[in-house]
Write an enzyme that holds these catalytic residues in place. Structure first.
Site, short mmCIF file in Angstrom:
data_model
loop_
_atom_site.label_atom_id
_atom_site.label_comp_id
_atom_site.label_asym_id
_atom_site.label_seq_id
_atom_site.Cartn_x
_atom_site.Cartn_y
_atom_site.Cartn_z
N GLN A 98 0.88 -1.13 -0.04
CA GLN A 98 0.03 0.09 -0.06
C GLN A 98 0.96 1.12 -0.04
O GLN A 98 1.96 1.37 0.68
CB GLN A 98 -0.97 -0.01 1.11
CG GLN A 98 -1.99 1.25 1.23
CD GLN A 98 -2.91 1.21 2.34
OE1 GLN A 98 -2.61 1.66 3.44
NE2 GLN A 98 -4.25 0.56 2.40
N TYR A 169 -8.06 10.48 4.84
CA TYR A 169 -6.36 10.44 4.66
C TYR A 169 -6.38 11.62 3.45
O TYR A 169 -7.25 12.00 2.76
CB TYR A 169 -5.60 9.31 4.15
CG TYR A 169 -5.69 8.79 5.70
CD1 TYR A 169 -4.96 8.78 6.77
CD2 TYR A 169 -6.23 7.26 5.46
CE1 TYR A 169 -5.02 8.16 8.01
CE2 TYR A 169 -6.41 6.59 6.91
CZ TYR A 169 -5.59 6.81 8.02
OH TYR A 169 -5.70 6.26 9.01
N CYS A 338 -10.62 -11.99 18.20
CA CYS A 338 -10.45 -10.56 18.30
C CYS A 338 -11.79 -9.90 19.17
O CYS A 338 -13.03 -10.53 18.97
CB CYS A 338 -10.60 -9.87 16.99
SG CYS A 338 -10.50 -8.01 17.07
N GLU A 407 -10.17 -22.21 41.16
CA GLU A 407 -11.39 -21.21 40.94
C GLU A 407 -12.20 -21.30 41.96
O GLU A 407 -12.81 -22.24 41.95
CB GLU A 407 -11.90 -21.21 39.46
CG GLU A 407 -12.80 -20.22 39.36
CD GLU A 407 -12.71 -18.88 39.60
OE1 GLU A 407 -13.44 -18.23 40.34
OE2 GLU A 407 -11.76 -18.09 39.22
N ASN A 415 -13.89 -11.54 35.65
CA ASN A 415 -14.60 -10.31 35.33
C ASN A 415 -15.00 -10.29 33.96
O ASN A 415 -15.67 -9.30 33.34
CB ASN A 415 -13.94 -9.08 35.74
CG ASN A 415 -14.19 -9.01 37.46
OD1 ASN A 415 -15.24 -9.39 37.93
ND2 ASN A 415 -13.18 -8.21 38.01
N ALA A 452 -8.47 -21.14 47.60
CA ALA A 452 -6.93 -21.17 47.82
C ALA A 452 -6.75 -20.82 49.40
O ALA A 452 -7.12 -19.70 49.68
CB ALA A 452 -6.09 -20.46 46.92
#
Length: 638
Positions: A98, A169, A338, A407, A415, A452
């Protein structure tokens, strides 16, 4: 047979499939040439089965603006570019280089010097700077430089070039009446506004010959007030086709609506496809389409239904360079997803190389490669099953170690569940599914509902202990706080909101929670102590734009510079500008940040051989920090 894996052709360039790695700007050496990390980065995507790789923009000159990315302007840039192309060719990928005449008003590295542009519009990143219009001789100079750079790309062994003419651009600034206020032959009519672009195409063609493929990436629709509308964009497509190019690469948006151009977690799949299809129906050229097409079924549909000829993946290629091979092999569940966080973009625009939240090896494919299992027997304990803990456990298992993951709740994810439950953030839930699958495939011994204790951990005689216990929401000492609950409780459906909701805290979690609550509540109001919402959110501009747009569309007001003084079962009282006011409500949720769950750290010091605290247990931060710290804590083990 899958349409995605058909052999095709763009001009004289033969391609093994219809999967394209989209252009994403890369950093280079001090002289602008590609560095070895970039070469390895592209090579990994070629190895992963991608048919066509389009490099990020290579500027053709630094005469008018500082270099923002790699450069292809002189003979000495050829060597590194040739290395990149050759190494991609070894895996059967083709490489399209490009070329960019510049960023114009979008230049982001120099806040002191007014940039050049088509007209005297304000600079985007530094609005106090007014752009300097290019003189005609400067335009001719840049067009000639584009042509020369194309000859260098061909000399380097490139299979095609793509003209960088989109997204607000420099060339797009000339093409658009929003920024082009010229009265000479480069302004006014669409034909005049297209002149610079057409001169660049002509210069490329005269330098590369009649048979070398030329692609143009352009924006037929900006999606902002005063920007280009689709009817003009389709006229542009016809003009570009008549200029003798070989393919059109369709983009949408501009920096004023960056989230429409570069996908965020908040965008729906295929959000650019209606524009892509309109272009496809207007021209006879091959059309490349993009916009969150990472689901293989969706990508296949796009080709099958004739919406586009090629599927372009960008950030998904950072997350998993082997997307194409995994799809071909049917290993869909092994694709690293993603999550649309745009940490990659944020890093690039902060002067760093790319980082990917879910792929710690992105842009460090060789340096951060895991040592291969050498038969060494080590015992690793991971405390906490959030993204950091799962990352550490996966990495330890890949190194051939014996791994336990404890866990304390009944499910993995931590979260991420609160982050991914909103309807517009399910990409994050895909990450939980992916990591959980890999944990089990790799043979990690997962013990759920296992809290734990220092004594039990010490008794286990582990060679390495990873404390990845995450964080818990902060509940500030506001009178009446017992009538409120954390945003997490509502985001994970432990509590159900009523019809009038007040969210205390306008950071990232508070704003996302407010947007989600409005799907069922009649009224949602954000109260924020600082003078604006999202003031503490360390995220990229396009994510910020997308979330603010969603709040505006859902009609969610924010009361800023306000301090909450009291909560009752049916109201919230706050002080703003020295005046007290109240809001009636039936639900109050708190989004005042998180506190690290690091209580075990001190108890374990001196009782285990090797302890590392990672992710939110070290300090509440991001998915990226958790995943990366988990990976590297195990990678550097000796």
């Amino acid at each position: 047979m899958s349409k995605l894996f058909e052999k095709t052709q763009i001009g004289s360039m033969k391609l093994k499939n219809r999967i394209v790695m989209g252009p994403m700007g890369t950093t280079g050496e001090a002289d602008g040439a590609y560095n070895i990390d970039a070469i390895n980065y592209f090579m990994e995507r070629a190895k992963g089965g991608t048919g066509l790789i389009i490099t990020g923009a290579n500027v053709v000159s630094t005469k008018y603006e500082p270099r923002p990315c790699t450069e292809l302007s002189n003979f000495h840039h050829v060597e590194r570019l040739n290395m990149l192309i050759d190494r991609c060719h070894h895996f059967g990928a083709k490489v399209c280089v490009q070329l960019s005449p510049g960023l114009g008003r979008q230049q982001f590295t120099d806040p002191f010097t007014p940039p050049y542009s088509a007209g005297d519009c304000p600079a985007f990143w530094f609005p106090q700077l007014k752009c300097k219009p290019f003189a005609v001789e400067d335009i001719h100079y840049l067009a000639d430089k584009v042509g020369y750079s194309a000859s260098l790309a061909k000399m380097s062994g490139a299979d095609a070039v793509e003209l960088h003419a989109y997204g607000g651009y420099l060339l797009d600034q000339f093409q658009s009446s929003k920024w082009n206020t010229r009265t000479d032959e480069y302004g006014g009519s669409l034909e005049n506004r297209m002149r610079f672009t057409l001169e660049c195409i002509q210069a490329i063609r005269s330098n590369v010959g009649p048979d070398f493929p030329i692609l143009v990436k352009f924006t037929p629709y900006h999606g902002v007030e005063g920007g280009r509308e689709l009817d003009e964009g389709l006229e542009m497509a016809k003009i570009l086709e008549n200029a003798g190019i070989d393919a059109l690469h369709v983009d949408v948006g501009c920096y004023e609506a960056w989230y429409k151009a570069i996908s965020t977690v908040y965008a729906p799949e295929g959000h650019q496809l209606h524009i892509v299809e309109a272009v496809k129906n207007t021209v006879s050229l091959p059309v490349l389409g993009q916009g969150k097409l990472f689901d293989p079924e969706k990508a296949e549909e796009v080709i099958e239904n004739g919406i586009a000829d090629y599927v372009v993946l960008a950030h998904q290629m950072l997350a998993d360079p082997h997307w194409a091979n995994k799809v071909k092999e049917g290993a869909i569940e092994d694709i690293t997803p993603c999550v649309g966080c745009n940490e990659c973009l944020l890093a690039g625009f902060s002067g760093k190389h790319y980082y990917c939240a879910v792929n710690p090896q992105c842009y460090a494919e060789k340096e951060y490669a895991l040592p291969k299992p050498d038969g060494t027997s080590k015992k690793v304990l991971v405390i906490g099953g959030g993204p950091g803990g799962m990352s550490a456990a996966m990495t330890a298992a890949k190194r051939g170690y014996e791994v336990e993951l404890w866990e304390k709740t009944g499910r993995l994810g931590g979260n991420l569940w609160a982050a991914g439950t909103p309807t517009f953030k399910h990409d994050v839930l895909r990450l939980i599914t992916y990591m959980e699958r890999q944990i089990h495939k790799l043979g990690v011994n997962v013990r759920l509902l296992k809290e734990a204790t220092a004594e039990e951990v010490a008794a286990g005689q582990f060679d390495k202990v990873i404390l990845a216990a995450g964080s818990t929401p902060v509940m500030p000492p506001i009178p009446g706080i017992e009538y409120a609950a954390s945003a997490n409780a509502y985001l994970t459906a432990q509590k159900k909101p009523g019809k009038k909701v007040v969210v205390i805290g306008g950071g990232l979690v508070g704003c996302e929670a407010a947007a989600y609550m409005k799907e069922t509540a009649d009224e949602v109001t954000i109260i924020e102590m600082l003078d604006d919402i999202l003031a503490t959110a360390d995220h990229c501009l396009n994510n910020d734009q997308a979330l603010r747009a969603m709040l505006a569309e859902r009609n969610i007001p924010a009361i800023c510079s306000a301090k909450v003084t009291r909560i009752t079962p049916d109201s919230v009282t706050y002080v703003k500008d020295g005046k007290e006011a109240s809001i009636d409500c039936d639900t109050v949720m708190i989004a005042a940040g998180y506190r690290a769950n690091n209580q075990l750290e001190e108890a374990l010091e001196g009782f285990v051989k090797d302890l590392t605290v990672i992710g939110d247990a070290e300090a509440p931060r991001k998915i990226l920090t958790a995943v990366h710290e988990g990976y590297h804590a195990i990678r550097v083990m000796e």
